[in-house]
Design an enzyme around this catalytic site. Structure first.
Site, PDB file in Angstrom:
ATOM      1  N   LEU A   1       4.552  -9.236 -12.135  1.00  0.00           N
ATOM      2  CA  LEU A   1       4.540  -7.940 -12.809  1.00  0.00           C
ATOM      3  C   LEU A   1       3.191  -7.805 -13.513  1.00  0.00           C
ATOM      4  O   LEU A   1       2.781  -8.703 -14.246  1.00  0.00           O
ATOM      5  CB  LEU A   1       5.680  -7.918 -13.833  1.00  0.00           C
ATOM      6  CG  LEU A   1       6.115  -6.559 -14.344  1.00  0.00           C
ATOM      7  CD1 LEU A   1       6.619  -5.663 -13.214  1.00  0.00           C
ATOM      8  CD2 LEU A   1       7.218  -6.734 -15.394  1.00  0.00           C
TER       9      LEU A   1
ATOM     10  N   LEU B   1       2.816 -10.872  -6.396  1.00  0.00           N
ATOM     11  CA  LEU B   1       4.227 -11.083  -6.708  1.00  0.00           C
ATOM     12  C   LEU B   1       4.537 -11.120  -8.198  1.00  0.00           C
ATOM     13  O   LEU B   1       5.641 -11.464  -8.591  1.00  0.00           O
ATOM     14  CB  LEU B   1       4.710 -12.377  -6.030  1.00  0.00           C
ATOM     15  CG  LEU B   1       4.604 -12.345  -4.501  1.00  0.00           C
ATOM     16  CD1 LEU B   1       5.052 -13.672  -3.896  1.00  0.00           C
ATOM     17  CD2 LEU B   1       5.424 -11.201  -3.921  1.00  0.00           C
TER      18      LEU B   1
ATOM     19  N   HIS C   1       4.665  -1.459  -0.488  1.00  0.00           N
ATOM     20  CA  HIS C   1       5.969  -2.126  -0.408  1.00  0.00           C
ATOM     21  C   HIS C   1       6.514  -1.941   1.012  1.00  0.00           C
ATOM     22  O   HIS C   1       6.437  -0.842   1.561  1.00  0.00           O
ATOM     23  CB  HIS C   1       6.920  -1.508  -1.439  1.00  0.00           C
ATOM     24  CG  HIS C   1       8.241  -2.202  -1.481  1.00  0.00           C
ATOM     25  ND1 HIS C   1       8.424  -3.396  -2.147  1.00  0.00           N
ATOM     26  CD2 HIS C   1       9.439  -1.905  -0.925  1.00  0.00           C
ATOM     27  CE1 HIS C   1       9.668  -3.788  -2.000  1.00  0.00           C
ATOM     28  NE2 HIS C   1      10.310  -2.897  -1.262  1.00  0.00           N
TER      29      HIS C   1
ATOM     30  N   SER D   1      -3.055 -10.349   4.400  1.00  0.00           N
ATOM     31  CA  SER D   1      -3.412  -9.558   5.588  1.00  0.00           C
ATOM     32  C   SER D   1      -3.714  -8.103   5.206  1.00  0.00           C
ATOM     33  O   SER D   1      -4.580  -7.465   5.828  1.00  0.00           O
ATOM     34  CB  SER D   1      -2.326  -9.644   6.662  1.00  0.00           C
ATOM     35  OG  SER D   1      -1.176  -8.951   6.276  1.00  0.00           O
TER      36      SER D   1
HETATM   37  C1  GRF Z   1       3.353  -6.903   2.473  1.00  0.00           C
HETATM   38  O1  GRF Z   1       4.503  -6.737   3.277  1.00  0.00           O
HETATM   39  C2  GRF Z   1       3.364  -5.931   1.316  1.00  0.00           C
HETATM   40  O2  GRF Z   1       4.022  -4.740   1.613  1.00  0.00           O
HETATM   41  C3  GRF Z   1       4.151  -6.681   0.284  1.00  0.00           C
HETATM   42  O3  GRF Z   1       3.776  -8.028   0.437  1.00  0.00           O
HETATM   43  C4  GRF Z   1       3.341  -8.255   1.775  1.00  0.00           C
HETATM   44  C5  GRF Z   1       1.972  -8.843   1.685  1.00  0.00           C
HETATM   45  O4  GRF Z   1       1.518  -9.323   2.906  1.00  0.00           O
HETATM   46  N1  GRF Z   1       3.926  -6.135  -1.024  1.00  0.00           N
HETATM   47  P1  GRF Z   1       0.002  -9.781   3.067  1.00  0.00           P
HETATM   48  O5  GRF Z   1      -0.246 -10.897   2.056  1.00  0.00           O
HETATM   49  O6  GRF Z   1      -0.855  -8.602   2.817  1.00  0.00           O
HETATM   50  O7  GRF Z   1      -0.092 -10.297   4.471  1.00  0.00           O
END
Ligand code: GRF
Length: 230
Positions: free
Chosen positions: A92, A90, A109, A14
């Site tokens: 590194l 997700l 984040h 998103s």
């Molecule tokens: C978001 O909350 C972002 O802050 C975190 O992972 C989530 C990703 O959501 N790093 P999306 O895939 O962009 O909907």
């Protein structure tokens, strides 16, 4: 000049969507030129395909860091990438890649770093931890990426209230709505900085970090409307 931007995403994407929408116009300072994912079924890859944005699937599991780094750098170089935004990625990022994009790679984040960050702190777990700690305020942080999870210098933060009766899902939705506004604005500010352009009135650019608005400026950036989200 339009800066070619790569977005790395493992999940639904998103934030990727918010970035593609924000940079869709012909006069945009950046454009999403490549989407990189480590997951074959990621929603982000579908969103990219629907928008006609090229994708690269670079799997990480069971492969050496050197190999992943080499493949990632090659894909970014082929697409002429100048700026990278991690959005729900997700993994590194290999140190060779973060070094190459030093000060040109951002992550978002869903908490106010340095609290509630680090390895394993992603998705629902972040919001559960915020609620378990009894925090009254959480938020979103955009930070520069280095070779450790969530430890690069924060460049923009936006506070979000924790409300009575919040569940991790309700809180996540309220923070995510802020992320969708914050991230495109910060990526745009960095792209403008890299292309030597002027930043908008609420974006203060300094060296080496910049912030979107200031705490004592919250009225000017319409925070009341943001706080009502969700
Ligand atoms: C978001 O909350 C972002 O802050 C975190 O992972 C989530 C990703 O959501 N790093 P999306 O895939 O962009 O909907």
């Amino acid at each position: 000049m339009t800066l070619p931007l790569a977005v790395f995403a493992s999940g639904s994407g998103s934030n990727l969507q918010a970035l593609m929408d924000h940079f869709a116009g012909p006069d945009a300072v950046a454009r999403v030129a490549l989407v990189v994912s480590d997951r074959p079924g990621a929603g982000a890859l579908e969103r990219a395909a629907s928008a006609g944005v090229p994708t690269a699937l670079i799997e990480v599991r069971g492969r050496s860091e050197e190999r992943v780094a080499e493949e990632t750098l090659a894909a970014l170089s082929r697409a002429g990438i100048e700026l990278v935004a991690l959005a729900g990625y997700l993994r590194l990022v290999p140190a060779a890649v973060t070094r190459h994009f030093r000060n040109r790679m951002l992550n978002i984040h869903p908490a106010l770093l340095p609290a509630f960050g680090g390895a394993g702190m992603f998705g629902r777990r972040v919001h559960e931890a915020v609620l378990a700690a009894g925090c009254r305020v959480t938020g979103a942080t955009v930070h520069l990426v280095d070779e450790r999870y969530d430890e690069g210098r924060p460049v923009a933060q936006w506070p979000v209230p924790v409300l009575p009766g919040d569940t991790p899902e309700r809180l996540a939705a309220r923070v995510l709505a802020v992320e969708h506004r914050l991230y495109p604005a910060v990526v745009e500010a960095l792209a403008r900085k890299l292309t030597g352009g002027a930043v908008t009135e609420h974006q203060e650019v300094g060296e080496p970090a910049f912030v979107l608005g200031r705490l004592d400026d919250l009225g000017a950036v319409d925070v009341r409307r943001l706080l009502q989200i969700g």
